[in-house]
Scaffold this active site. Structure first.
Site, PDB file in Angstrom:
ATOM      1  N   VAL A 168       0.869  -1.186   0.000  1.00 35.36           N
ATOM      2  CA  VAL A 168       0.000   0.000   0.000  1.00 35.36           C
ATOM      3  C   VAL A 168       0.901   1.230   0.000  1.00 35.36           C
ATOM      4  O   VAL A 168       1.868   1.298   0.773  1.00 35.36           O
ATOM      5  CB  VAL A 168      -0.931   0.011   1.226  1.00 35.36           C
ATOM      6  CG1 VAL A 168      -1.739   1.310   1.280  1.00 35.36           C
ATOM      7  CG2 VAL A 168      -1.861  -1.195   1.201  1.00 35.36           C
ATOM      8  N   TYR A 212      -0.042  -8.512  11.099  1.00 31.25           N
ATOM      9  CA  TYR A 212      -0.429  -9.862  10.709  1.00 31.25           C
ATOM     10  C   TYR A 212      -0.871 -10.679  11.920  1.00 31.25           C
ATOM     11  O   TYR A 212      -1.855 -11.433  11.847  1.00 31.25           O
ATOM     12  CB  TYR A 212       0.726 -10.556  10.006  1.00 31.25           C
ATOM     13  CG  TYR A 212       1.129  -9.910   8.696  1.00 31.25           C
ATOM     14  CD1 TYR A 212       0.176  -9.347   7.842  1.00 31.25           C
ATOM     15  CD2 TYR A 212       2.466  -9.852   8.301  1.00 31.25           C
ATOM     16  CE1 TYR A 212       0.539  -8.748   6.648  1.00 31.25           C
ATOM     17  CE2 TYR A 212       2.836  -9.265   7.098  1.00 31.25           C
ATOM     18  CZ  TYR A 212       1.878  -8.713   6.280  1.00 31.25           C
ATOM     19  OH  TYR A 212       2.233  -8.129   5.097  1.00 31.25           O
TER      20      TYR A 212
END
Length: 240
Positions: A168, A212
């Site tokens: 991103v 994560y």
């Protein structure tokens, strides 16, 4: 004695200027962005290439990044989506998206989400990443991508997805867009009955590792990546 003069009328309260933003205490988020995740097409290769180059800079790996637009065009889109290399693009707009019907047989319809921010978001590279091909969506910019492909688990006896790249652009980070991209891959894996989604993360990228883990992923420190490439791979051309 003359009567005292009446007091002057009160000065009217000036109206607030109409060109300034008005705060609304009941609405803490006043800056809205529209986001979309869609399947990439060959026409998106220039943007994908620029994203890959930015990712190489972020990961301090520009010395091994040799991909060209021509390379990507000749290798990425030779099979139907989800059967081989697949790319989801993240797009951002200040206006709602117009979504045409998904390509026949693609098995994936674009995912739209509305994101509300406390502060306006400034994209200094908006012109460079503007999609610009559709007049109805002339403010749409590409903000990120995820590239993945099928693999297989012998222990589960099920296919899965391996995420090669998730990226991103800097001004769009920490706003939930990375989670959206990875969630789209996971949702497609569930839809297809796959057993897992896996990827690797650089050991110094503590923010990504934390992200994560918060998503529920297990980081497996006992595993190491082994790779043959370049001259080392070519040495096996006649090994048999």
């Amino acid at each position: 004695m003359a009567a005292a003069a009446p007091p002057p009328p009160p000065t009217p309260t000036p109206n607030p200027p109409t060109d300034l933003p008005q705060s609304d205490s009941a609405t803490p988020f006043s800056h809205t962005l529209f986001s979309r995740i869609r399947l990439a097409t060959p026409a998106d290769v220039p943007h994908i290439h620029k994203l890959i180059n930015q990712m190489a800079v972020f990961e301090k790996l520009t010395h091994i990044c040799s991909a060209t637009e021509s390379d990507l065009s000749s290798t990425l889109f030779n099979s139907p989506p989800f059967q081989s290399f697949t790319v989801f693009l993240l797009e951002i707009s200040h206006s709602p998206f117009f979504n045409p019907p998904p390509p026949s047989g693609s098995g994936f319809a674009p995912i739209d989400r509305i994101v509300s921010l406390e502060l306006p978001l400034v994209d200094p590279e908006a012109e460079s990443f503007k999609r610009g091909s559709n007049g109805a969506e002339n403010d749409v910019v590409v903000a990120g991508f995820v590239l993945f492909f099928p693999n297989y688990s012998t222990f589960l006896a099920k296919p899965g997805f391996y995420v090669e790249d998730l990226f991103v652009r800097e001004c769009y980070r920490r706003k939930g867009f990375g989670r959206m991209l990875l969630s789209a891959v996971a949702a497609q894996a569930v839809k297809l009955g796959y057993g897992r989604v896996e990827w690797v993360v650089l050991d110094w990228n503590v923010n990504a590792i934390k992200f994560y883990e918060e998503m529920g992923a297990k980081v497996l420190p006992e595993w190491r990546i082994c790779r043959l490439t370049g001259d080392q791979l070519e040495a096996y051309r006649d090994a048999m």
